[in-house]
Design a protein around this motif. Structure first.
Motif, PDB file in Angstrom:
ATOM      1  N   MET A  53      60.758  61.269  41.834  1.00 30.70           N
ATOM      2  CA  MET A  53      61.006  59.986  42.480  1.00 30.70           C
ATOM      3  C   MET A  53      59.690  59.268  42.746  1.00 30.70           C
ATOM      4  SD  MET A  53      64.058  60.774  45.237  1.00 30.70           S
ATOM      5  CE  MET A  53      64.160  59.028  45.620  1.00 30.70           C
ATOM      6  N   VAL A  54      59.665  57.981  42.430  1.00 29.66           N
ATOM      7  CA  VAL A  54      58.537  57.116  42.774  1.00 29.66           C
ATOM      8  C   VAL A  54      59.099  55.875  43.448  1.00 29.66           C
ATOM      9  CG1 VAL A  54      56.711  55.612  41.877  1.00 29.66           C
ATOM     10  CG2 VAL A  54      56.999  57.915  40.945  1.00 29.66           C
ATOM     11  N   TYR A  55      58.534  55.533  44.598  1.00 25.19           N
ATOM     12  CA  TYR A  55      58.966  54.349  45.345  1.00 25.19           C
ATOM     13  C   TYR A  55      57.711  53.598  45.773  1.00 25.19           C
ATOM     14  CZ  TYR A  55      60.965  51.691  49.326  1.00 25.19           C
ATOM     15  OH  TYR A  55      61.339  50.715  50.219  1.00 25.19           O
ATOM     16  N   LEU A  56      57.434  52.504  45.092  1.00 27.87           N
ATOM     17  CA  LEU A  56      56.287  51.666  45.416  1.00 27.87           C
ATOM     18  C   LEU A  56      56.796  50.437  46.152  1.00 27.87           C
ATOM     19  CD1 LEU A  56      54.391  51.860  42.005  1.00 27.87           C
ATOM     20  CD2 LEU A  56      53.903  53.150  44.094  1.00 27.87           C
ATOM     21  N   LYS A  57      56.266  50.187  47.334  1.00 31.38           N
ATOM     22  CA  LYS A  57      56.772  49.052  48.098  1.00 31.38           C
ATOM     23  C   LYS A  57      55.633  48.176  48.601  1.00 31.38           C
ATOM     24  CE  LYS A  57      57.173  51.225  52.674  1.00 31.38           C
ATOM     25  NZ  LYS A  57      58.088  51.481  53.806  1.00 31.38           N
ATOM     26  N   ASP A  58      55.937  46.892  48.663  1.00 31.75           N
ATOM     27  CA  ASP A  58      55.049  45.886  49.234  1.00 31.75           C
ATOM     28  C   ASP A  58      53.631  46.000  48.668  1.00 31.75           C
ATOM     29  OD1 ASP A  58      57.314  45.127  50.654  1.00 31.75           O
ATOM     30  OD2 ASP A  58      56.825  46.416  52.348  1.00 31.75           O
ATOM     31  N   GLY A  59      52.625  46.195  49.499  1.00 27.18           N
ATOM     32  CA  GLY A  59      51.242  46.191  49.043  1.00 27.18           C
ATOM     33  C   GLY A  59      50.903  47.265  48.033  1.00 27.18           C
ATOM     34  N   GLN A  60      51.690  48.335  47.981  1.00 27.76           N
ATOM     35  CA  GLN A  60      51.452  49.389  46.986  1.00 27.76           C
ATOM     36  C   GLN A  60      51.767  48.906  45.572  1.00 27.76           C
ATOM     37  OE1 GLN A  60      54.322  52.218  48.469  1.00 27.76           O
ATOM     38  NE2 GLN A  60      52.755  53.414  49.552  1.00 27.76           N
ATOM     39  N   ALA A  61      52.647  47.925  45.484  1.00 26.93           N
ATOM     40  CA  ALA A  61      53.222  47.542  44.191  1.00 26.93           C
ATOM     41  C   ALA A  61      52.450  46.403  43.532  1.00 26.93           C
ATOM     42  CB  ALA A  61      54.687  47.164  44.366  1.00 26.93           C
ATOM     43  N   THR A  62      51.174  46.629  43.239  1.00 29.95           N
ATOM     44  CA  THR A  62      50.451  45.684  42.393  1.00 29.95           C
ATOM     45  C   THR A  62      50.889  45.920  40.953  1.00 29.95           C
ATOM     46  OG1 THR A  62      48.603  47.183  41.982  1.00 29.95           O
ATOM     47  CG2 THR A  62      48.471  45.792  43.958  1.00 29.95           C
ATOM     48  N   THR A  63      50.713  44.926  40.115  1.00 27.86           N
ATOM     49  CA  THR A  63      51.144  45.093  38.725  1.00 27.86           C
ATOM     50  C   THR A  63      50.412  46.249  38.055  1.00 27.86           C
ATOM     51  OG1 THR A  63      51.718  42.754  38.510  1.00 27.86           O
ATOM     52  CG2 THR A  63      51.332  43.963  36.472  1.00 27.86           C
ATOM     53  N   GLN A  64      49.122  46.380  38.316  1.00 22.66           N
ATOM     54  CA  GLN A  64      48.364  47.482  37.714  1.00 22.66           C
ATOM     55  C   GLN A  64      48.906  48.832  38.171  1.00 22.66           C
ATOM     56  OE1 GLN A  64      44.110  47.340  38.323  1.00 22.66           O
ATOM     57  NE2 GLN A  64      43.790  49.403  37.531  1.00 22.66           N
ATOM     58  N   ALA A  65      49.154  48.963  39.474  1.00 29.56           N
ATOM     59  CA  ALA A  65      49.654  50.232  40.007  1.00 29.56           C
ATOM     60  C   ALA A  65      51.047  50.545  39.469  1.00 29.56           C
ATOM     61  CB  ALA A  65      49.673  50.185  41.530  1.00 29.56           C
ATOM     62  N   VAL A  66      51.898  49.530  39.403  1.00 35.14           N
ATOM     63  CA  VAL A  66      53.263  49.730  38.924  1.00 35.14           C
ATOM     64  C   VAL A  66      53.269  50.138  37.453  1.00 35.14           C
ATOM     65  CG1 VAL A  66      55.423  48.543  38.392  1.00 35.14           C
ATOM     66  CG2 VAL A  66      54.361  48.228  40.628  1.00 35.14           C
ATOM     67  N   ARG A  67      52.496  49.435  36.646  1.00 35.82           N
ATOM     68  CA  ARG A  67      52.449  49.760  35.215  1.00 35.82           C
ATOM     69  C   ARG A  67      51.968  51.187  34.979  1.00 35.82           C
ATOM     70  NH1 ARG A  67      49.817  44.120  32.954  1.00 35.82           N
ATOM     71  NH2 ARG A  67      51.763  43.160  32.219  1.00 35.82           N
ATOM     72  N   GLU A  68      50.879  51.550  35.631  1.00 38.67           N
ATOM     73  CA  GLU A  68      50.314  52.887  35.426  1.00 38.67           C
ATOM     74  C   GLU A  68      51.285  53.968  35.897  1.00 38.67           C
ATOM     75  OE1 GLU A  68      46.586  52.854  37.437  1.00 38.67           O
ATOM     76  OE2 GLU A  68      45.587  51.595  35.924  1.00 38.67           O
ATOM     77  N   ALA A  69      51.880  53.746  37.067  1.00 40.00           N
ATOM     78  CA  ALA A  69      52.806  54.739  37.607  1.00 40.00           C
ATOM     79  C   ALA A  69      54.058  54.851  36.746  1.00 40.00           C
ATOM     80  CB  ALA A  69      53.181  54.369  39.040  1.00 40.00           C
ATOM     81  N   PHE A  70      54.544  53.726  36.250  1.00 41.37           N
ATOM     82  CA  PHE A  70      55.793  53.714  35.482  1.00 41.37           C
ATOM     83  C   PHE A  70      55.645  54.497  34.177  1.00 41.37           C
ATOM     84  CE2 PHE A  70      59.243  50.972  33.321  1.00 41.37           C
ATOM     85  CZ  PHE A  70      60.258  51.754  33.852  1.00 41.37           C
ATOM     86  N   VAL A  71      54.614  54.213  33.422  1.00 45.27           N
ATOM     87  CA  VAL A  71      54.423  54.896  32.138  1.00 45.27           C
ATOM     88  C   VAL A  71      54.191  56.387  32.349  1.00 45.27           C
ATOM     89  CG1 VAL A  71      52.914  55.106  30.123  1.00 45.27           C
ATOM     90  CG2 VAL A  71      53.608  52.838  30.934  1.00 45.27           C
ATOM     91  N   SER A  72      53.349  56.726  33.315  1.00 42.99           N
ATOM     92  CA  SER A  72      53.084  58.136  33.605  1.00 42.99           C
ATOM     93  C   SER A  72      54.363  58.859  34.018  1.00 42.99           C
ATOM     94  CB  SER A  72      52.038  58.245  34.715  1.00 42.99           C
ATOM     95  OG  SER A  72      51.864  59.580  35.129  1.00 42.99           O
ATOM     96  N   PHE A  73      55.161  58.203  34.835  1.00 40.13           N
ATOM     97  CA  PHE A  73      56.424  58.754  35.324  1.00 40.13           C
ATOM     98  C   PHE A  73      57.400  58.996  34.175  1.00 40.13           C
ATOM     99  CE2 PHE A  73      60.745  57.849  36.894  1.00 40.13           C
ATOM    100  CZ  PHE A  73      60.853  58.742  37.952  1.00 40.13           C
ATOM    101  N   LEU A  74      57.561  58.003  33.317  1.00 37.13           N
ATOM    102  CA  LEU A  74      58.521  58.096  32.220  1.00 37.13           C
ATOM    103  C   LEU A  74      58.187  59.242  31.267  1.00 37.13           C
ATOM    104  CD1 LEU A  74      58.921  54.298  31.344  1.00 37.13           C
ATOM    105  CD2 LEU A  74      60.585  55.744  32.531  1.00 37.13           C
ATOM    106  N   LYS A  75      56.927  59.482  31.057  1.00 34.73           N
ATOM    107  CA  LYS A  75      56.499  60.504  30.100  1.00 34.73           C
ATOM    108  C   LYS A  75      56.829  61.927  30.553  1.00 34.73           C
ATOM    109  CE  LYS A  75      52.683  57.946  27.959  1.00 34.73           C
ATOM    110  NZ  LYS A  75      51.207  57.869  27.763  1.00 34.73           N
ATOM    111  N   LYS A  76      57.113  62.113  31.831  1.00 35.44           N
ATOM    112  CA  LYS A  76      57.358  63.456  32.367  1.00 35.44           C
ATOM    113  C   LYS A  76      58.789  63.937  32.147  1.00 35.44           C
ATOM    114  CE  LYS A  76      53.969  62.783  36.078  1.00 35.44           C
ATOM    115  NZ  LYS A  76      53.784  62.653  37.550  1.00 35.44           N
ATOM    116  N   ALA A  77      59.703  63.029  31.868  1.00 40.16           N
ATOM    117  CA  ALA A  77      61.123  63.387  31.775  1.00 40.16           C
ATOM    118  C   ALA A  77      61.452  64.061  30.447  1.00 40.16           C
ATOM    119  CB  ALA A  77      61.977  62.136  31.952  1.00 40.16           C
TER     120      ALA A  77
END
Length: 365
Positions: free
Chosen positions: A73-97
């Motif tokens: 589970m990844v939950y990025l909210k408000d100030g955590q959710a910059t586009t750079q942070a979201v993109r990096e977290a999303f791709v890294s997250f998807l690759k683990k499944a």
């Protein structure tokens, strides 16, 4: 006697456990990626939303309660959710499944169309994060074939349009509004989504004890039309129409549960829906609001079933208050859904066709 009481207690607890709806998600195979943005660095372009009662946190809590492992589970909210942070977290997250895993993606915040006409989801700050990029990333990096793509924001229907581009995958998209329109600032869509995930019996429209993806999509569509006057957008491939979101859904104890009603308070009607029936003949009503958290016990005599305030026939000449400039224009009804009318303006091309809420349409005289 004490043993009898203990046995009775255990039996009662067992019955309670059986009565609880089950999730259609296998927690060990479920991957949840959520972005909830209610404040933005560019406050002039993107005004903030009230954080109290935020429903994105409740959706996260639902999956936690179901037993989805924290590392899935990844939950990025408000100030955590910059586009750079979201993109990096999303791709890294998807690759683990793994190949048999299921993705649940959720976004809430502001949506918009960029200069290229692409639907974007507004992160706290940073470059455009397009619906096209989101679904392409899922297709490229997620090994599983099944994904639930959900979004609660303006123009969110762009996510459903993108999901349709991958027919070889099981990508279901549930979104709050059509790609061309703004969306309400209320949590109505997210609440409706959560009701389905929780297995609330008023979402189980056929009463068979299970809520399918198709049922949930239709329920959300009706909720948004009646409560918010806007057309939701969804795409559910045939392979997922009957897939269960929730199982073991308890039967309704009263036929009126789920009915949308006007509740009279000293001559003022308030719109809500029935969630429970009491022994004294009254009903528990949950009212539509920013968070839908307000409930009250209301006598049956004060409740009136909701009916659409306007019902124009297809082909009818009408006057429509445009969402673009709030001026009235001559138009014609092309089709209908629930309390909404899809219209074409007399003097404009089809690119201006739009869904219209009851307050924005009237008989042309």
């Amino acid at each position: 006697m004490r043993n009898f009481v203990l046995t009775l207690s255990f039996c009662f607890l067992a019955l309670l456990a059986v009565a609880q709806p089950g999730s259609g998600f296998n927690p060990q195979r479920t991957w949840v990626f959520m972005v909830g943005v209610l404040e933005w660095a560019d406050a002039n372009s993107f005004p903030s939303f009230e954080k109290k009662g935020r429903v994105d946190a409740k959706i996260k809590a639902f999956f936690e309660k179901q037993g989805v492992p924290s590392q899935q589970m990844v939950y990025l909210k408000d100030g955590q959710a910059t586009t750079q942070a979201v993109r990096e977290a999303f791709v890294s997250f998807l690759k683990k499944a793994g190949k048999d895993d299921v993705l649940f993606f959720y976004y809430c915040g502001h949506g918009y169309k960029n200069d290229a006409g692409k639907v974007c989801f507004a992160n706290h700050k940073g470059a455009d994060w397009t619906a096209e990029e989101i679904v392409r990333s899922v297709n490229t990096h997620f090994a599983g074939k099944t994904a639930y793509l959900t979004a609660d924001c303006c123009n969110s229907g762009g996510l459903a349009e993108e999901a349709q581009k991958y027919p070889a995958k099981n990508y279901a998209a549930l979104t709050s509004v059509v790609p061309t329109n703004v969306s309400t600032g209320n949590w109505t869509f997210s609440n409706a989504l959560l009701y389905g995930l929780q297995g609330q019996n008023f979402v189980d429209t056929d009463g068979n004890g299970r809520i399918t993806v198709g049922e949930l999509a239709a329920y959300i569509d009706e909720e948004m039309a009646i409560a918010e006057g806007q057309k939701a957008t969804y795409f559910v491939p045939k392979t997922m129409q009957d897939q269960a979101i929730a199982t073991g859904v308890p039967a309704k104890k009263n036929a009126r549960i789920g009915q949308r009603v006007w509740a009279d308070y000293d001559g003022t009607p308030w719109l809500g829906f029935i969630i429970g029936a009491e022994k004294n003949g009254s009903f528990t009503v949950r009212f539509y609001s920013y968070t839908n958290n307000e409930t009250d016990n209301v006598e049956a005599a004060r409740l009136k079933p909701y009916t659409c305030p306007k019902n124009m026939a297809v082909g009818s000449p009408v006057s429509v208050c445009s969402a673009t400039d709030k001026k009235w224009y001559p138009a014609k009804v092309i089709k209908k859904f629930s309390c909404l009318h899809f219209i074409q303006y007399d003097d404009y091309g089809s690119e201006w066709n739009e869904w219209v809420a009851p307050d924005n349409i009237k008989v042309r005289r």
